[in-house]
Design an enzyme around this catalytic site. Structure first.
Site, short mmCIF file in Angstrom:
data_model
loop_
_atom_site.label_atom_id
_atom_site.label_comp_id
_atom_site.label_asym_id
_atom_site.label_seq_id
_atom_site.Cartn_x
_atom_site.Cartn_y
_atom_site.Cartn_z
N GLU A 1 -13.52 -7.90 8.33
CA GLU A 1 -12.25 -8.49 7.93
C GLU A 1 -11.25 -8.38 9.08
OE1 GLU A 1 -11.63 -8.49 3.45
OE2 GLU A 1 -11.26 -6.45 4.07
N GLU B 1 -5.99 -2.14 4.58
CA GLU B 1 -4.71 -1.67 4.03
C GLU B 1 -4.73 -0.15 3.83
OE1 GLU B 1 -4.63 -4.51 0.81
OE2 GLU B 1 -4.36 -6.08 2.31
N ASN C 1 -11.20 -8.43 -4.36
CA ASN C 1 -10.33 -7.25 -4.26
C ASN C 1 -8.98 -7.58 -4.90
OD1 ASN C 1 -8.83 -5.05 -3.52
ND2 ASN C 1 -8.90 -5.46 -1.32
N SER D 1 -8.43 -14.40 4.04
CA SER D 1 -7.96 -15.71 3.57
C SER D 1 -9.10 -16.67 3.23
CB SER D 1 -7.00 -16.33 4.60
OG SER D 1 -5.86 -15.50 4.77
N HIS E 1 -10.85 -0.11 3.72
CA HIS E 1 -10.12 -1.40 3.74
C HIS E 1 -8.95 -1.29 4.72
CE1 HIS E 1 -7.59 -4.75 2.51
NE2 HIS E 1 -8.71 -5.30 2.08
N GLY F 1 -4.57 -11.95 4.04
CA GLY F 1 -3.33 -12.25 3.33
C GLY F 1 -2.36 -13.09 4.14
N LYS G 1 -6.56 -5.64 -5.48
CA LYS G 1 -5.48 -4.82 -4.89
C LYS G 1 -4.53 -4.31 -5.98
CE LYS G 1 -5.91 -7.55 -0.71
NZ LYS G 1 -5.34 -7.97 0.56
C1 PEP Z 1 -8.83 -8.54 1.42
O1 PEP Z 1 -7.93 -7.95 0.88
O2 PEP Z 1 -9.88 -7.92 1.66
C2 PEP Z 1 -8.64 -9.94 1.80
C3 PEP Z 1 -9.54 -10.50 2.54
O3 PEP Z 1 -7.49 -10.56 1.35
P1 PEP Z 1 -7.14 -12.14 1.45
O4 PEP Z 1 -8.37 -12.89 0.95
O5 PEP Z 1 -5.97 -12.33 0.56
O6 PEP Z 1 -6.89 -12.44 2.87
#
Ligand code: PEP
Length: 251
Positions: free
Chosen positions: A168, A98, A10, A214, A96, A174, A12
């Site tokens: 997630e 976000e 992703n 992460s 997602h 993040g 973003k």
């Molecule tokens: C994501 O945006 O779905 C995500 C898991 O981000 P990160 O790997 O940076 O934590």
């Protein structure tokens, strides 16, 4: 049951156009003929078409990060499923964290987005996950149940055939904090059991459930070794061809 691992990247709202195309080229060179885990990248809307052209004829799919529920009309700034589909893009992220937290996508809207994606023939990745405070108050499974029930209850197993689910935990996105492999496995096993109750054991058995939060080359192998973790949805580490490739190879 052996499920093919699926790794999503992703991107973003990152990368200028030149950097996005460079990343696509780097992935094509490293993973273009990779025959193990499947991979999907999710660039920003303006890059979807050029990135999918650059990745055509290689084993990497391209998806949008979101979609609007209406097909067309006076919805300034929005992009519909049919528009996404019409440029040859095959996948889409739905719900997602976000989108849920920053843009206010609630469970009802996420459910509509999932329906619209399926109707358009896009392969949806439904993202679910609890916040830190929800985990601390012992509500993880109640939150996941609400998110899953709301999104899936309108559909038959046949209609959801292409579905990917990404677990997630919001507190791990993040932040550099990762669920331990055991913590993630516990939740993934619960998700699979709940999906089995909703849609039947053979559907649940075949469902790819990704972990996201992460994920990096250093922790991917241990997470992906868990029996109910079938891939990863990767944010930060998907912005470099080297690290994304290492994660795909770890699967
Ligand atoms: C994501 O945006 O779905 C995500 C898991 O981000 P990160 O790997 O940076 O934590």
């Amino acid at each position: 049951m052996a499920r093919t691992a699926v790794i999503g990247g992703n991107w973003k709202m990152n990368l200028d156009f030149e950097a996005a195309m460079e990343l696509a080229s780097g992935l094509r060179n490293r993973l273009g003929s990779h025959r193990g885990a499947a991979s999907i990248v999710f660039p920003a809307f303006p890059y979807l078409r050029p990135v999918s052209k650059r990745l055509s004829e290689c084993n990497i799919s391209v998806g949008a990060q979101d979609l609007h529920v209406e097909a067309k009309g006076a919805f300034t700034g929005a992009v519909s499923a049919t528009m996404i589909k019409s440029i040859g893009v095959t996948h889409v992220l739905v719900g997602h964290s976000e989108r849920r937290a920053v843009f206010g996508d609630d469970d009802a809207l996420v459910a509509r987005k999932l329906t619209v994606a399926l109707d358009a023939g896009l392969v949806p990745t439904l993202c679910i996950g609890e916040t830190q405070s929800e985990r601390e108050s012992g509500d993880t499974f109640a939150v996941l149940q609400r998110q899953l029930d709301s999104a899936l209850r309108a559909h038959t197993a046949a209609a959801l055939d292409s579905l990917i689910v990404a677990y997630e935990p919001v507190w791990a996105i993040g932040t550099g904090l990762t669920a331990t492999p055991e913590q993630a496995q516990e939740v993934h096993a619960w998700v699979r059991a709940h999906v089995s109750a909703l849609l039947g054991p053979s559907f649940a058995d075949a469902l790819p459930i990704q972990y996201g939060g992460s994920v990096k080359p250093t922790n991917a192998a241990a997470l992906l070794a868990q029996p109910d973790i079938d891939g990863a949805l990767v944010g930060g580490a998907s912005l470099k061809a080297e690290s994304f490739t290492e994660i795909v190879r770890a699967a």
